[in-house]
Design a protein around this motif. Structure first.
Motif, PDB file in Angstrom:
ATOM      1  N   LEU A 140      33.162  42.095  39.490  1.00 52.03           N
ATOM      2  CA  LEU A 140      34.387  42.411  38.767  1.00 52.03           C
ATOM      3  C   LEU A 140      35.353  41.234  38.861  1.00 52.03           C
ATOM      4  O   LEU A 140      35.463  40.603  39.909  1.00 52.03           O
ATOM      5  CB  LEU A 140      35.042  43.663  39.344  1.00 52.03           C
ATOM      6  CG  LEU A 140      34.183  44.931  39.326  1.00 52.03           C
ATOM      7  CD1 LEU A 140      34.891  46.053  40.064  1.00 52.03           C
ATOM      8  CD2 LEU A 140      33.861  45.337  37.899  1.00 52.03           C
ATOM      9  N   GLU A 141      36.071  40.986  37.777  1.00 55.27           N
ATOM     10  CA  GLU A 141      36.963  39.823  37.754  1.00 55.27           C
ATOM     11  C   GLU A 141      38.221  40.029  38.581  1.00 55.27           C
ATOM     12  O   GLU A 141      38.876  39.066  38.970  1.00 55.27           O
ATOM     13  CB  GLU A 141      37.295  39.470  36.303  1.00 55.27           C
ATOM     14  CG  GLU A 141      36.082  38.902  35.589  1.00 55.27           C
ATOM     15  CD  GLU A 141      36.191  38.947  34.083  1.00 55.27           C
ATOM     16  OE1 GLU A 141      35.707  38.002  33.428  1.00 55.27           O
ATOM     17  OE2 GLU A 141      36.760  39.917  33.539  1.00 55.27           O
ATOM     18  N   PHE A 142      38.549  41.278  38.864  1.00 55.81           N
ATOM     19  CA  PHE A 142      39.564  41.589  39.864  1.00 55.81           C
ATOM     20  C   PHE A 142      39.011  42.692  40.747  1.00 55.81           C
ATOM     21  O   PHE A 142      38.572  43.731  40.270  1.00 55.81           O
ATOM     22  CB  PHE A 142      40.879  42.066  39.233  1.00 55.81           C
ATOM     23  CG  PHE A 142      41.906  42.464  40.264  1.00 55.81           C
ATOM     24  CD1 PHE A 142      42.816  41.535  40.736  1.00 55.81           C
ATOM     25  CD2 PHE A 142      41.936  43.749  40.791  1.00 55.81           C
ATOM     26  CE1 PHE A 142      43.742  41.886  41.723  1.00 55.81           C
ATOM     27  CE2 PHE A 142      42.859  44.107  41.765  1.00 55.81           C
ATOM     28  CZ  PHE A 142      43.769  43.176  42.228  1.00 55.81           C
ATOM     29  N   SER A 143      39.025  42.451  42.047  1.00 49.62           N
ATOM     30  CA  SER A 143      38.627  43.480  43.005  1.00 49.62           C
ATOM     31  C   SER A 143      39.268  43.153  44.339  1.00 49.62           C
ATOM     32  O   SER A 143      40.042  42.190  44.447  1.00 49.62           O
ATOM     33  CB  SER A 143      37.097  43.581  43.123  1.00 49.62           C
ATOM     34  OG  SER A 143      36.554  42.340  43.520  1.00 49.62           O
ATOM     35  N   GLU A 144      38.977  43.952  45.328  1.00 52.22           N
ATOM     36  CA  GLU A 144      39.572  43.736  46.640  1.00 52.22           C
ATOM     37  C   GLU A 144      38.499  43.774  47.711  1.00 52.22           C
ATOM     38  O   GLU A 144      37.566  44.575  47.643  1.00 52.22           O
ATOM     39  CB  GLU A 144      40.640  44.801  46.927  1.00 52.22           C
ATOM     40  CG  GLU A 144      41.851  44.687  46.018  1.00 52.22           C
ATOM     41  CD  GLU A 144      42.852  45.805  46.216  1.00 52.22           C
ATOM     42  OE1 GLU A 144      44.052  45.533  46.134  1.00 52.22           O
ATOM     43  OE2 GLU A 144      42.422  46.958  46.446  1.00 52.22           O
ATOM     44  N   ALA A 145      38.640  42.890  48.688  1.00 51.39           N
ATOM     45  CA  ALA A 145      37.783  42.891  49.863  1.00 51.39           C
ATOM     46  C   ALA A 145      38.627  43.403  51.018  1.00 51.39           C
ATOM     47  O   ALA A 145      39.436  42.657  51.576  1.00 51.39           O
ATOM     48  CB  ALA A 145      37.245  41.489  50.154  1.00 51.39           C
ATOM     49  N   MET A 146      38.502  44.695  51.317  1.00 49.93           N
ATOM     50  CA  MET A 146      39.298  45.319  52.379  1.00 49.93           C
ATOM     51  C   MET A 146      40.784  45.046  52.172  1.00 49.93           C
ATOM     52  O   MET A 146      41.511  44.670  53.096  1.00 49.93           O
ATOM     53  CB  MET A 146      38.837  44.824  53.748  1.00 49.93           C
ATOM     54  CG  MET A 146      37.344  44.983  53.989  1.00 49.93           C
ATOM     55  SD  MET A 146      36.746  46.683  53.788  1.00 49.93           S
ATOM     56  CE  MET A 146      37.493  47.466  55.207  1.00 49.93           C
TER      57      MET A 146
ATOM     58  N   VAL B 132      39.580  37.309  42.873  1.00 48.81           N
ATOM     59  CA  VAL B 132      39.610  37.166  41.410  1.00 48.81           C
ATOM     60  C   VAL B 132      38.669  36.061  40.940  1.00 48.81           C
ATOM     61  O   VAL B 132      38.371  35.115  41.660  1.00 48.81           O
ATOM     62  CB  VAL B 132      41.037  36.879  40.897  1.00 48.81           C
ATOM     63  CG1 VAL B 132      41.988  38.018  41.269  1.00 48.81           C
ATOM     64  CG2 VAL B 132      41.561  35.558  41.431  1.00 48.81           C
ATOM     65  N   HIS B 133      38.260  36.203  39.690  1.00 46.38           N
ATOM     66  CA  HIS B 133      37.409  35.225  39.023  1.00 46.38           C
ATOM     67  C   HIS B 133      38.265  34.094  38.444  1.00 46.38           C
ATOM     68  O   HIS B 133      39.485  34.239  38.289  1.00 46.38           O
ATOM     69  CB  HIS B 133      36.627  35.928  37.902  1.00 46.38           C
ATOM     70  CG  HIS B 133      35.611  35.073  37.227  1.00 46.38           C
ATOM     71  ND1 HIS B 133      35.887  34.365  36.069  1.00 46.38           N
ATOM     72  CD2 HIS B 133      34.312  34.809  37.534  1.00 46.38           C
ATOM     73  CE1 HIS B 133      34.802  33.718  35.699  1.00 46.38           C
ATOM     74  NE2 HIS B 133      33.835  33.959  36.560  1.00 46.38           N
TER      75      HIS B 133
END
Length: 202
Positions: free
Chosen positions: A73-79, A84-85
């Motif tokens: 996904l071009e925007f997501s969260e890691a914890m 972002v891409h």
């Protein structure tokens, strides 16, 4: 120019079928990406630093793994850390937001395209206590003297647009776990067709 309009919490759309699940940012040179034991041995990056509104000098490469792997996904969260891409970076540059955000390169397991941690550089004291569903503050009896007077919990977050000025992306003082963008940014991200982002008006 002062911008007074609508503002939105920007967060990760967890409802997308087959999406990836990014794990904690880790220093790349702290170990290898094999077993769970290897993951535990690697050094975790202090992700709270990305909530403080400071420009960061990162001297060691950061790597993200996926568990489970899935649709990028071009925007997501890691914890809780925004990932972002390059397309997001390019959009923000076209919007002229270079002074409001820092993009820190990261390596993502199984990916060859550029990815970045989004580090918002502005903290604004703008929470509208009266319009929130509930706000709780740290009290002396909580035995956390370092936090007395700060927000302990905020439900139904609402901001006061008159206190935001010309900012387009920021975190609210006292509740920095939330990333907020202006309607201008929201509309631009939607028009760009970026995947993974959800918006909730605050």
């Amino acid at each position: 120019m002062t911008v007074q309009g609508r503002y939105f919490k920007l967060y990760d759309d967890m409802s997308i079928p087959g999406r990836w699940d990014l794990r904690f940012p880790l220093f790349k040179d702290g170990g290898n990406s094999g077993s769970r034991e290897d993951d535990d041995e690697r050094e975790l990056f202090d992700t709270w630093r990305f909530n403080e509104g400071n420009f960061l000098e990162i001297e060691r490469p950061i790597r993200l793994s996926m568990k489970p792997a899935g649709l990028a996904l071009e925007f997501s969260e890691a914890m809780g850390t925004p990932i972002v891409h390059q397309r997001v970076v390019s959009l923000f540059e076209r919007l002229g937001l270079q002074k409001e955000v820092q993009f820190i390169p990261v390596e993502v397991e199984g990916q060859t395209e550029p990815w970045f941690i989004l580090n918002a550089l502005r903290i604004i004291r703008c929470i509208d206590d009266a319009r929130c569903e509930e706000v709780l503050y740290w009290q002396p009896e909580d035995n956390r003297p370092d936090k007395v007077g700060q927000y302990r919990d905020v439900a139904g977050l609402r901001v006061d647009p008159t206190k935001i000025g010309d900012a387009h992306i920021f975190r609210p003082w006292g509740w920095k776990v939330v990333l907020i963008v202006s309607e201008y940014v929201k509309q631009a991200m939607e028009a760009e067709g970026l995947t993974g982002a959800k918006f909730l008006e605050v």
